[in-house]
Scaffold this active site. Structure first.
Site, short mmCIF file in Angstrom:
data_model
loop_
_atom_site.label_atom_id
_atom_site.label_comp_id
_atom_site.label_asym_id
_atom_site.label_seq_id
_atom_site.Cartn_x
_atom_site.Cartn_y
_atom_site.Cartn_z
N HIS A 128 0.57 -1.04 0.47
CA HIS A 128 -0.03 -0.21 0.22
C HIS A 128 1.67 1.20 -0.07
CE1 HIS A 128 -3.18 -2.58 0.36
NE2 HIS A 128 -3.68 -2.74 1.37
N ASP A 165 -2.73 -10.76 -2.34
CA ASP A 165 -3.04 -10.44 -0.68
C ASP A 165 -4.49 -9.76 -1.28
OD1 ASP A 165 -1.35 -8.91 1.56
OD2 ASP A 165 -3.39 -7.66 1.03
N HIS A 167 -5.79 -7.45 -0.38
CA HIS A 167 -6.15 -5.81 -1.03
C HIS A 167 -5.83 -5.50 -2.18
CE1 HIS A 167 -6.14 -6.61 4.10
NE2 HIS A 167 -7.54 -5.46 3.34
N ASP A 246 -3.81 -13.39 3.31
CA ASP A 246 -5.41 -13.08 4.29
C ASP A 246 -6.62 -13.13 3.62
OD1 ASP A 246 -4.45 -10.52 2.56
OD2 ASP A 246 -4.46 -9.05 4.01
ZN LIG Z 1 -4.01 -7.10 2.81
#
Ligand SMILES: [Zn+2]
Length: 309
Positions: A128, A165, A167, A246
Site C-alpha cells: 500500500h 493479497d 487488498h 489474508d
Molecule cells: Zn492485505
C-alpha cells in the site's frame, strides 16, 4: 550447486509494534517460523539476515524527501501515527529499512545464482506504500524496491509482480503504472479497502477484482484466464510475489475464501512461468495475513511450492 530456497528475516522486524490490538503484529512472523518447523520445511531453508536498505536503493521507488520525512518521523519513544492504520515505534524505522533491504538481498541472491528462490518474512509490509505516502500498515514498498533493484542493479528489462493479497496493491500500482518494464497481476476483494484497482488501471496492470465470498474456483479462473496469458506474453525475467495471505477463509480481515492448498496451487502456476521465462527466479515478500494459524500454514504451502518439495 545452488541451494533451492533462501529465507530472509531479521529480529528488528519483531520489534516494530503499532499498538496492543493492532492486527499487523510481531506474532505473525513467529507463526510462520512455527509452521516451518512443524511442517519439517525449516531444514531445507538457508537463512539470511535482512540488511538495511540504503537511500540509493529506496530512491529508485520513493523520493528522497519522503525517505527523509520517514527518518525524521521516527520517535525515540512512544508511538507516532503516519496514518490512521500505520504507526511507528522506536524500532519501526530499522524494521522498515530491513524489510526493504530484504528485497534487495533477495534479488541479489537469485540474480547471482546463489539460490533459485527466496521468501522474505519481514514487516512492515509494503504494497500500500505509494511513491510518497505511507498507507495501510506499509511504509516502504518492498516489492517495488525489489523490482527496481533487479532493473537498475542487474539490468533486467522485464519483471512481473504477482499480488494475491486480499487488498489491492494500490501503492505498487501507483509506482509502476506506465512503467513498461514491470507488469502487475493481482487478485483482491472488491469493493474493499483501499477501493482501487478497477477504475482505469494502466495497461501494465492485470487486476482481477473478486466479490466477497469468492474462493478457489474464482482464483483459478483469474490465474488461468487473465494472469497466465499476460505473463507468458510478457516473458518476465524475474517473478516477484506480494505474498499476502489474508484472502484465506479463516482470516477475519476480509471475506474471500482461499484455502492453504490454493496458495500452493497459485505458486506452482507461477513457478512454471518462472521456469519458462526467468530461469526459475522467484522472490517473495510477505504482505498481509492476520489469522496466525492460517498465515503460517499458507506460507508453508507457498514456500513448498516455490521450492518444489
Ligand atoms: Zn492485505
Amino acid at each position: 550447486m545452488r541451494m533451492a530456497i533462501a529465507f530472509i528475516t531479521h529480529a528488528d522486524c519483531l520489534k516494530h509494534e503499532m499498538g496492543a490490538h493492532h492486527p499487523e503484529r510481531p506474532q505473525r512472523l513467529t507463526a510462520i517460523d512455527d509452521q516451518l518447523i512443524a511442517s519439517g520445511l525449516a531444514p531445507f531453508l538457508t537463512r539470511f539476515e535482512a540488511p538495511l536498505a540504503t537511500d540509493e536503493e529506496l530512491s529508485r521507488v520513493h523520493p528522497l524527501d519522503y525517505v527523509r520525512a520517514i527518518r525524521e518521523a521516527a520517535p525515540q519513544q512512544g508511538t507516532v501515527h503516519l496514518d490512521p492504520d500505520t504507526a511507528m515505534n522506536r524500532f519501526t524505522l530499522d524494521a522498515a529499512l530491513r524489510a526493504a533491504g530484504a528485497a534487495v538481498l533477495a534479488v541479489d541472491l537469485v540474480m547471482q545464482d546463489k539460490v533459485k528462490s527466496v521468501f522474505a518474512a519481514v514487516r512492515p509490509p509494503g504494497h500500500h506504500a505509494c511513491r510518497a505516502r505511507p498507507m495501510g500498515f506499509c511504509i516502504f514498498n518492498n516489492v517495488a524496491v525489489a523490482a527496481r533493484h533487479a532493473i537498475h542493479a542487474h539490468g533486467l528489462e522485464r519483471v512481473a509482480i504477482i499480488d494475491f493479497d486480499v487488498h489491492h496493491g494500490n501503492g505498487t500500482e501507483d509506482i509502476f503504472e506506465g512503467d513498461d518494464r514491470v507488469i502487475m497481476a493481482s487478485t483482491f476483494q472488491h469493493p474493499f479497502y483501499p477501493y482501487s484497482g478497477t477504475e482505469n488501471p494502466a495497461s501494465n496492470m492485470f487486476n482481477v477484482p473478486l466479490a466477497a465470498g469468492a474462493g478457489s474456483r474464482e482464483l483459478k479462473e483469474a490465474v488461468r484466464e487473465v494472469w497466465l496469458p499476460a505473463l507468458n506474453d510478457f516473458g518476465p525475467e524475474l517473478v516477484v510475489f506480494s505474498a499476502g495471505f489474508d484472502a484465506h477463509a479463516e482470516d477475519d480481515m476480509a471475506m474471500l475464501r482461499f484455502t492453504d492448498a490454493d496458495y500452493g496451487w497459485v505458486t506452482a502456476q507461477l513457478k512454471e512461468v518462472a521456469e519458462r521465462h526467468a530461469k526459475g527466479r522467484m522472490v517473495s515478500m510477505l504482505e498481509g495475513g492476520y489469522s496466525l494459524s492460517a498465515l503460517g500454514r499458507s506460507a508453508v504451502q507457498h514456500i513448498k511450492a516455490m521450492a518444489g518439495v
